[in-house]
Design a protein around this motif. Structure first.
Motif, short mmCIF file in Angstrom:
data_model
loop_
_atom_site.label_atom_id
_atom_site.label_comp_id
_atom_site.label_asym_id
_atom_site.label_seq_id
_atom_site.Cartn_x
_atom_site.Cartn_y
_atom_site.Cartn_z
N SER A 3 -7.87 3.62 -5.43
CA SER A 3 -9.03 4.38 -4.98
C SER A 3 -8.91 4.66 -3.49
O SER A 3 -8.19 3.98 -2.76
CB SER A 3 -10.31 3.61 -5.28
OG SER A 3 -10.30 2.36 -4.63
N ALA A 4 -9.64 5.68 -3.04
CA ALA A 4 -9.60 6.06 -1.64
C ALA A 4 -10.19 4.96 -0.77
O ALA A 4 -11.06 4.20 -1.22
CB ALA A 4 -10.38 7.36 -1.45
N PRO A 5 -9.74 4.84 0.47
CA PRO A 5 -10.30 3.82 1.36
C PRO A 5 -11.77 4.09 1.65
O PRO A 5 -12.24 5.22 1.59
CB PRO A 5 -9.44 3.93 2.63
CG PRO A 5 -8.85 5.30 2.57
CD PRO A 5 -8.67 5.61 1.13
N LEU A 6 -12.49 3.03 1.97
CA LEU A 6 -13.91 3.12 2.29
C LEU A 6 -14.07 3.79 3.65
O LEU A 6 -13.52 3.33 4.66
CB LEU A 6 -14.50 1.71 2.32
CG LEU A 6 -15.99 1.58 2.65
CD1 LEU A 6 -16.83 2.07 1.48
CD2 LEU A 6 -16.34 0.12 2.99
N GLY A 7 -14.83 4.86 3.70
CA GLY A 7 -15.09 5.54 4.96
C GLY A 7 -16.22 4.87 5.71
O GLY A 7 -17.34 4.74 5.19
N VAL A 8 -15.97 4.40 6.93
CA VAL A 8 -16.93 3.60 7.68
C VAL A 8 -17.34 4.33 8.96
O VAL A 8 -16.49 4.87 9.68
CB VAL A 8 -16.34 2.22 8.05
CG1 VAL A 8 -17.35 1.39 8.85
CG2 VAL A 8 -15.91 1.47 6.79
N ALA A 9 -18.63 4.32 9.23
CA ALA A 9 -19.16 4.73 10.53
C ALA A 9 -19.45 3.48 11.34
O ALA A 9 -20.16 2.58 10.87
CB ALA A 9 -20.44 5.55 10.36
N ALA A 70 -19.24 6.28 3.88
CA ALA A 70 -19.78 5.59 2.70
C ALA A 70 -20.36 4.23 3.04
O ALA A 70 -20.95 3.57 2.17
CB ALA A 70 -18.69 5.43 1.64
N ALA A 71 -20.21 3.78 4.29
CA ALA A 71 -20.72 2.47 4.72
C ALA A 71 -20.83 2.48 6.24
O ALA A 71 -20.21 3.31 6.91
CB ALA A 71 -19.82 1.34 4.24
N VAL A 72 -21.59 1.52 6.77
CA VAL A 72 -21.88 1.49 8.20
C VAL A 72 -21.62 0.09 8.74
O VAL A 72 -22.03 -0.91 8.13
CB VAL A 72 -23.35 1.88 8.48
CG1 VAL A 72 -23.62 1.88 9.97
CG2 VAL A 72 -23.68 3.22 7.88
N LEU A 73 -20.97 0.02 9.89
CA LEU A 73 -20.83 -1.24 10.62
C LEU A 73 -21.59 -1.10 11.93
O LEU A 73 -21.26 -0.23 12.74
CB LEU A 73 -19.36 -1.57 10.87
CG LEU A 73 -19.06 -3.00 11.35
CD1 LEU A 73 -17.63 -3.40 11.00
CD2 LEU A 73 -19.30 -3.17 12.85
#
Length: 339
Positions: A3-9, A70-73
């Motif tokens: 699967s594609a890597p998780l895109g993080v902001a 797709a997710a936030v740090l």
């Protein structure tokens, strides 16, 4: 096919945020940074520049809205956490939020209530000590029961020096907060009262900073936790914890690294900051978050843990000011969402 890597902001590109950008980009697997945000536009651009396809923003909401997120740090300053968390909730984005969840219990409660209204967890709070190898082994030993009931936790938290903006309250809210969470997690108990003893400040403490201090915590299971917090010790960064139990004791943080003998001397090295001492713990923490998020799960320290730490730290700040023993009142039962 993988699967594609998780895109993080990543929100906040100061020291901690930039380190997490490096970690997500070069150390762990399964994720890529696709957007960053910082009030300092040039700093955001400098961090985003080397990353292919990463956009730089000054508004956290704009970073969260960037393509591929797709997710936030969240690694911005504590007062900026609440609005960023609420924006992430609004967008249904999973979050890894550096501690503190918020600097005050009121903000933490608003975040807790907002997440509860969603009916599902979205947040992992960045109490990285839960991912440190020594702390994990200590937790396993305590849970295993071979040492009997824990009677004391003796904790040391020392920094070589404090930044210019550091205040006496921050000794509790920004530093002892880690020991508060570690104690709750290690013992499986809540902190019920706090007292702070203040010796004469070190001659090397900045003007007006009450450093060092000794924080005493009582717990719901009858244990006592003492925390020496000393943020201008001069020699390095040192975090230790000893659990004294009915049938033995166990300690962490002894720094059993290479010992060098030469020129009539022997000795080792002391880490100089948290990014060195807990580098592996941060790596494991962020990898665990990425793996869980990609699997549609949320694990690790919860919003409830962030709220409980904020309440205890507020009582600690009151104890600093008054010199008295301050009871801790969480004000509500742990919601079922965080059971």
């Amino acid at each position: 096919m993988a699967s594609a890597p998780l895109g993080v902001a990543v929100i906040g590109t100061g020291r901690m945020g930039a380190d997490h950008v490096r970690r997500l980009s070069t150390v762990i697997g399964g994720a890529r940074v696709v957007a960053v945000a910082d009030l300092d536009a040039e700093r955001a651009k400098a961090v985003a520049g080397p990353l292919e396809g990463c956009t730089a923003h000054t508004d956290p909401a704009a970073a969260m809205a960037a393509p591929g997120v797709a997710a936030v740090l969240i690694a911005s300053s504590g007062p900026a956490h609440e609005p960023a968390l609420l924006e992430a909730f609004r967008r249904g984005l999973p979050v890894l939020c550096e501690k503190p969840l918020t600097p005050d219990p009121g903000g933490a409660l608003r975040v807790l209530e907002a997440e509860a209204r969603l009916g599902r967890r979205l947040t992992q709070v960045g109490f990285m000590r839960r991912y440190d190898t020594e702390y994990v082994r200590l937790k396993a030993l305590l849970d295993g029961g071979s040492l009997g009931r824990a009677l004391f936790l003796h904790c040391r938290h020392r920094n070589a020096s404090s930044p210019s903006f550091f205040t006496t309250e921050m000794l509790i809210r920004d530093s002892v907060a880690h020991e508060v969470d570690a104690a709750r997690w290690l013992l499986g108990q809540e902190v019920t009262a706090v007292q702070v003893l203040r010796p004469r400040p070190s001659a090397y403490a900045p003007e007006g900073l009450g450093d060092p201090q000794l924080v005493l915590c009582e717990t719901s299971g009858g244990a006592v936790v003492d925390v020496e917090i000393f943020v201008n010790c001069g020699f390095g960064y040192e975090v230790r914890c000893e659990a004294v139990c009915e049938r033995g004791s166990v300690s962490t943080g002894a720094g059993a690294g290479p010992v060098v003998r030469r020129e009539g001397r022997w000795g080792g090295e002391v880490p100089q900051d948290y990014t060195e001492r807990f580098a592996d713990a941060y790596d494991r923490e962020v990898q665990a978050w990425v793996d869980a998020t990609r699997a549609g799960r949320v694990t690790g320290p919860s919003t409830w843990d962030g709220y409980a730490a904020a309440v205890v730290c507020e009582a600690g700040v009151t104890a600093q000011r008054t010199g008295g023993r301050v009871p801790v009142e969480l004000g509500l039962e742990r919601p079922g969402l965080y059971a």
